[in-house]
Design a protein around this motif. Structure first.
Motif, mmCIF file in Angstrom:
data_model
loop_
_atom_site.group_PDB
_atom_site.id
_atom_site.type_symbol
_atom_site.label_atom_id
_atom_site.label_comp_id
_atom_site.label_asym_id
_atom_site.label_seq_id
_atom_site.Cartn_x
_atom_site.Cartn_y
_atom_site.Cartn_z
ATOM 1 N N PRO A 588 0.837 -1.210 0.000
ATOM 2 C CA PRO A 588 0.000 0.000 0.000
ATOM 3 C C PRO A 588 0.873 1.262 0.000
ATOM 4 O O PRO A 588 2.005 1.248 0.514
ATOM 5 N N GLN A 589 0.331 2.294 -0.598
ATOM 6 C CA GLN A 589 1.151 3.492 -0.834
ATOM 7 C C GLN A 589 1.664 4.122 0.454
ATOM 8 O O GLN A 589 2.772 4.672 0.496
ATOM 9 N N GLU A 590 0.870 4.033 1.533
ATOM 10 C CA GLU A 590 1.265 4.702 2.777
ATOM 11 C C GLU A 590 2.543 4.108 3.322
ATOM 12 O O GLU A 590 3.444 4.823 3.776
ATOM 13 N N VAL A 591 2.635 2.752 3.234
ATOM 14 C CA VAL A 591 3.846 2.092 3.728
ATOM 15 C C VAL A 591 5.050 2.566 2.926
ATOM 16 O O VAL A 591 6.108 2.886 3.483
ATOM 17 N N SER A 592 4.869 2.647 1.588
ATOM 18 C CA SER A 592 5.996 3.062 0.749
ATOM 19 C C SER A 592 6.430 4.471 1.077
ATOM 20 O O SER A 592 7.629 4.761 1.189
ATOM 21 N N PHE A 593 5.475 5.354 1.264
ATOM 22 C CA PHE A 593 5.845 6.737 1.568
ATOM 23 C C PHE A 593 6.525 6.827 2.933
ATOM 24 O O PHE A 593 7.483 7.586 3.113
ATOM 25 N N ALA A 594 6.052 6.019 3.860
ATOM 26 C CA ALA A 594 6.664 6.039 5.200
ATOM 27 C C ALA A 594 8.134 5.668 5.115
ATOM 28 O O ALA A 594 9.013 6.317 5.715
ATOM 29 N N PHE A 595 8.385 4.617 4.334
ATOM 30 C CA PHE A 595 9.776 4.192 4.235
ATOM 31 C C PHE A 595 10.605 5.165 3.427
ATOM 32 O O PHE A 595 11.820 5.272 3.622
ATOM 33 N N ALA B 50 11.910 -6.697 3.711
ATOM 34 C CA ALA B 50 11.399 -7.763 4.563
ATOM 35 C C ALA B 50 9.908 -7.593 4.806
ATOM 36 O O ALA B 50 9.177 -8.578 4.924
ATOM 37 N N ILE B 51 9.447 -6.333 4.844
ATOM 38 C CA ILE B 51 8.026 -6.102 5.113
ATOM 39 C C ILE B 51 7.197 -6.347 3.855
ATOM 40 O O ILE B 51 6.194 -7.054 3.881
ATOM 41 N N VAL B 52 7.584 -5.749 2.721
ATOM 42 C CA VAL B 52 6.674 -5.769 1.546
ATOM 43 C C VAL B 52 7.037 -6.837 0.521
ATOM 44 O O VAL B 52 6.376 -6.948 -0.495
ATOM 45 N N GLY B 53 8.098 -7.549 0.725
ATOM 46 C CA GLY B 53 8.428 -8.558 -0.290
ATOM 47 C C GLY B 53 9.362 -8.002 -1.353
ATOM 48 O O GLY B 53 9.474 -6.803 -1.539
ATOM 49 N N SER B 54 10.058 -8.919 -2.017
ATOM 50 C CA SER B 54 11.131 -8.473 -2.899
ATOM 51 C C SER B 54 10.653 -8.343 -4.331
ATOM 52 O O SER B 54 11.359 -8.744 -5.242
ATOM 53 N N PHE B 55 9.417 -7.779 -4.595
ATOM 54 C CA PHE B 55 8.946 -7.856 -5.987
ATOM 55 C C PHE B 55 9.890 -7.227 -7.000
ATOM 56 O O PHE B 55 10.452 -7.934 -7.798
ATOM 57 N N PRO B 56 10.141 -5.945 -7.037
ATOM 58 C CA PRO B 56 11.142 -5.578 -8.051
ATOM 59 C C PRO B 56 12.515 -5.789 -7.458
ATOM 60 O O PRO B 56 13.104 -4.900 -6.897
ATOM 61 N N PHE B 57 12.952 -7.060 -7.597
ATOM 62 C CA PHE B 57 14.178 -7.464 -6.887
ATOM 63 C C PHE B 57 15.383 -6.670 -7.351
ATOM 64 O O PHE B 57 16.305 -6.393 -6.583
ATOM 65 N N ASN B 58 15.352 -6.311 -8.658
ATOM 66 C CA ASN B 58 16.504 -5.558 -9.161
ATOM 67 C C ASN B 58 16.611 -4.201 -8.465
ATOM 68 O O ASN B 58 17.701 -3.715 -8.172
ATOM 69 N N SER B 59 15.467 -3.598 -8.214
ATOM 70 C CA SER B 59 15.515 -2.295 -7.550
ATOM 71 C C SER B 59 16.091 -2.434 -6.143
ATOM 72 O O SER B 59 16.929 -1.623 -5.719
ATOM 73 N N PHE B 60 15.646 -3.467 -5.467
ATOM 74 C CA PHE B 60 16.144 -3.679 -4.104
ATOM 75 C C PHE B 60 17.658 -3.868 -4.116
ATOM 76 O O PHE B 60 18.401 -3.248 -3.359
#
Lengths: 688, 116
Positions: A588-595, B50-60
């Motif tokens: 969700p976008q909020e989590v991404s913005f938080a990080f 670790a929280i959201v998963g490694s979907f765009p792994f290259n970016s990570f």
């Protein structure tokens, strides 16, 4: 094995009877329509005078009127050719041929001029074709205009030079230096010789004519024969105009022969060969191209009225007679072009049934109908039942004088089919248990039947019937089949055997269980009885039978797959919807913005720490030149980082690398200056 | 007994800290701070993955490697600039800095390409 040998013997016997047997038809409407189609010029005029002559001659023989506009155009071409100085004897010959049919107006002066040119050509001639064209032309002029003087002086000499080109086997060569010979050339030679004889100033030497007659007879020794009684000449070499073949060679010989026979008496050619030649031309049917049609019609027109012997053709308008309609046997006798024959009588001598070589001699005379010019047999002979027969006829000329003039050909054999209605009696179907009849039903054949039987695998099905011809004799048809069709579509066909009249088939289901693929259920039954001479051949559904068969064991063969309905197999198939790849689950976008914010925290921490440590810019150069370099250095690094940001956003690697190279070189130069200045400054400080 | 080890550890820690603050020249402290900054950024990115998963792994990968790479380069710079390091006595620190800048630029070009 024995049956196979027996069949071969029967076939050979039939072939030997059929040996001299076929049906020949005289010239008919189909020839006329073909001629109209093949000979109508596409552009309104003929492409050459030779073609014009072929077309006009064929149409004239067949009795078709020419179109007047064609005549004008062709006549103009004829007159031009005859008056032109550059025409050779071949062109003059063709022009005169066309003139003979169209009778264009040509001045006497022009004709005299043509005659003198042709006489010159005869004197200078060396090859066969030269003689042919020039002598032929002179003969045509003589026929067309009797006032013009056409006489050949040195007839003997000309004949001798033509004879010099002949060969021992009867063929002729085209010229003395070309060793190739052909039968076509022989035909042309005979025509030329007859022309010379008719144009000769003084009678020709009899011995010479005698030798020439011998040559013709020798040529006829090389005649070839087909099984149906036609005779022909084969030309294995291609003639001067490039057209090879049986028709051209045979036609040329017929022309030459008939023309020669018209100039002299007593040419000894057997009449069956003349009749054979006529049969050959009639047997061609309707040729597909114009040249073949011309050869055929031209040859037949010469055979129609020749002095050797005129062939008479016996033909049947209908070769299939029906006993039910009480058809009468009709026979037509005429000349090759269809004109009436002289008074004669036709007798039916023998009737052979198929497969037998002997037959009783009948000598039944046919009754002549003068109105339709047809000979009819009032009643078919005794014992002629339905089937295939060969009727042997004999023609007897009423006037004995005509025997020398006409060729009748002895016995003429013609195949005839006699058809009729076959009676089907005592038809019944029974289900047998062992040998005891369990249920029996009577059938009406041919007619509607609706059986409904049932049987299991221990029982038998029996079908029987009796076939009789109209005269009460047993009849064996070509086809007698019983077909069982399962509801799934699997079919089984059985041949109904016979003994004499009685036809019977017994299906023992115990033995057929495996053949039926163990399929139980309803089977539709169909009986087929058919023959070429059976007028009431039938394919009759009889009804259905319910079969109870045991279950199939493990290893039983599967029934063959049934034919798929083509509309369903080749029709449109089910539509396939494309399934797109499910997009990955995104946070969700909020989590991404938080990080995003969290990531920036260390950077802030770094800045704060720097301040705490007391960073300063004291070492920044103050004097202008090093200062600018320093500023440019930092600016360059900033530019590179900006380039990277653009690279991520929209640029591709190639432009990035190109720009990076440019900035990099600049940066290196500037950085080198700045850092070396700093290094020297600190070194000065250290030493100081 | 435990108390003494605990006290020892604390005493050791304190002395280390004071020695660091007093003895280390400022430029080395800047570099150390930079390294701490880079590594902490990398750690935060790992926690996010670790929280959201490694979907765009290259970016990570590119993000983490950018931080780690620049930290490594900074460490190399520190080694070369440190005056007490006898091995690199003759190397002028400006030269080391130039190397640091160049390597960082190359690293970041690769990172930007891999970021996607």
């Amino acid at each position: 094995m024995a049956s196979k040998v027996g069949i071969i013997v029967v076939v050979l016997a039939i072939a030997s009877i059929y040996g001299a047997m076929a049906v020949f038809h005289t010239i008919s409407e189909s020839h006329r329509s073909a001629a109209l189609e093949l000979f109508s010029p596409v552009t309104g005029s003929f492409s050459s005078l030779e073609e014009a002559y072929e077309a006009l001659r064929t149409l004239e023989v067949l009795g078709i009127k020419k179109k007047p506009d064609v005549k004008d155009h062709t006549c103009k071409s004829v007159v031009d050719t005859l008056s032109s100085v550059s025409s050779n004897s071949k062109d003059l010959y063709h022009a005169l041929q066309v003139n003979g049919l169209l009778t264009c107006t040509i001045s006497k002066g022009a004709l005299t001029d043509v005659v003198s040119r042709l006489k010159e050509a005869v004197k200078d001639a060396t090859s066969l074709l030269d003689y042919y064209h020039s002598v032929g032309g002179l003969l045509l002029v003589k026929h067309q205009n009797s006032e013009v003087d056409v006489i050949l002086e040195n007839a003997d000499g000309i004949l001798r030079s033509i004879k010099a080109l002949s060969q021992s086997d009867g063929r002729w060569r085209y010229s003395s230096n070309n060793p190739e010979s052909s039968t076509y050339a022989a035909g042309l030679a005979f025509e030329t010789i007859s022309g010379v004889i008719s144009l000769a100033a003084s009678p020709v030497d009899e011995n010479l004519i005698g030798t020439l007659k011998k040559d013709i007879v020798k040529l006829f020794d090389s005649i070839e024969k087909y099984d149906d009684g036609s005779y022909y000449f084969d030309d294995k070499h291609i003639d001067a105009s490039g057209h090879q073949g049986l028709l051209s060679a045979t036609s040329a010989v017929v022309r030459g022969l008939t023309k020669f026979a018209s100039t002299s008496e007593s040419l000894n050619i057997p009449e069956d060969k003349i009749l054979g030649l006529a049969r050959f031309f009639l047997g061609v049917g309707v040729p597909g191209n114009s040249k073949d049609l011309y050869y055929q019609i031209d040859a037949l027109s010469h055979l129609e009225n020749n002095r050797v012997s005129v062939p008479l053709i016996l033909s049947l308008p209908a070769t299939v007679l029906s006993l039910t309609c009480k058809d009468k046997l009709k026979v037509k006798v005429s000349t090759v072009l269809g004109s009436t024959a002289p008074p004669l009588s036709v007798k039916l001598m023998q009737v052979f049934s198929s497969g037998s070589k002997d037959a009783s001699v009948l000598r039944q005379e046919l009754h002549f109908d003068p109105k339709e010019a047809i000979y009819t047999l009032d009643a078919l002979p005794e014992g002629v039942d339905i089937g295939e027969y060969i009727f042997a006829f004999e023609i007897v000329l009423s006037d004995p004088e005509h025997k020398r003039k006409f060729a009748t050909g002895g016995r003429t054999k013609v195949p005839v089919h006699v058809t009729g209605v076959v009676k089907v009696d005592n038809a019944k179907v029974a289900v047998l248990e062992g040998d005891i009849v369990e249920s029996e039903k009577k059938l009406v054949l041919p007619g509607k039947n609706d059986l409904s039987l049932s049987a299991n695998h221990l029982q038998k099905l029996q079908l029987s019937f009796v076939l009789t011809t109209p005269s009460g004799k047993p009849f064996k048809p070509h086809q007698a089949f019983l077909k069982l069709r399962h509801e799934t579509g699997v079919e089984h066909i059985f041949i109904v055997g016979n003994s004499g009249k009685h036809f019977e088939i017994t299906l023992d289901f115990l033995g057929l269980v495996e053949k039926f693929y163990y399929l139980s259920g309803q089977y539709d039954t169909v009986l087929t009885v058919g023959d070429a001479v059976m007028e009431n051949s039938f394919l009759q559904p009889l009804g259905s039978i319910e079969l109870d068969l045991p279950k199939a064991p493990e290893k039983a063969p599967q029934p063959p797959p049934q034919a798929v309905n083509p509309y369903s197999r080749y029709g449109p198939k089910a539509e396939i919807a494309h399934i797109f790849r499910a997009p990955e689950k995104r946070p969700p976008q909020e989590v991404s913005f938080a990080f995003l914010g969290l990531v920036l925290v260390p950077f802030l921490g770094f800045l704060v720490g720097l301040l705490r440590l007391g960073v300063n810019l004291k070492n920044f150069p103050t004097s202008p030149v090093p200062a600018t370099f320093a500023i440019l250095f930092h600016g360059g690094i900033a530019a590179v980082l900006l380039l990277y940001a653009f690279f991520w956003l929209k640029l591709d690697l190639f432009t990035t690398l190109k720009t990076l190279g440019v900035i990099g070189i600049f940066l290196m130069f500037v950085g080198h200056r700045t850092l070396s200045h700093l290094a020297s400054a600190s070194a000065k400080l250290k030493s100081a | 007994m435990g108390k003494s080890t605990k006290d020892d550890a604390q005493a050791l820690f304190h002395s280390l800290r004071s020695a660091y603050y007093s003895d280390t020249p400022t430029n080395l402290k800047i570099i150390d701070l930079y390294v701490v900054f880079a590594v902490s950024t990398a750690l935060i990115q790992v926690v996010y993955m670790a929280i959201v998963g490694s979907f765009p792994f290259n970016s990570f990968l590119s993000g983490v490697l950018s931080c780690v790479g620049t930290a490594v380069l900074a460490v190399c710079l520190r080694i070369q600039v440190n005056k007490e390091n006898k091995e690199f006595k003759d190397l002028p620190p400006e030269r080391a800095f130039a190397d640091f800048v160049l390597c960082n630029l190359v690293l970041h070009l690769v990172i930007m390409n891999f970021l996607g």
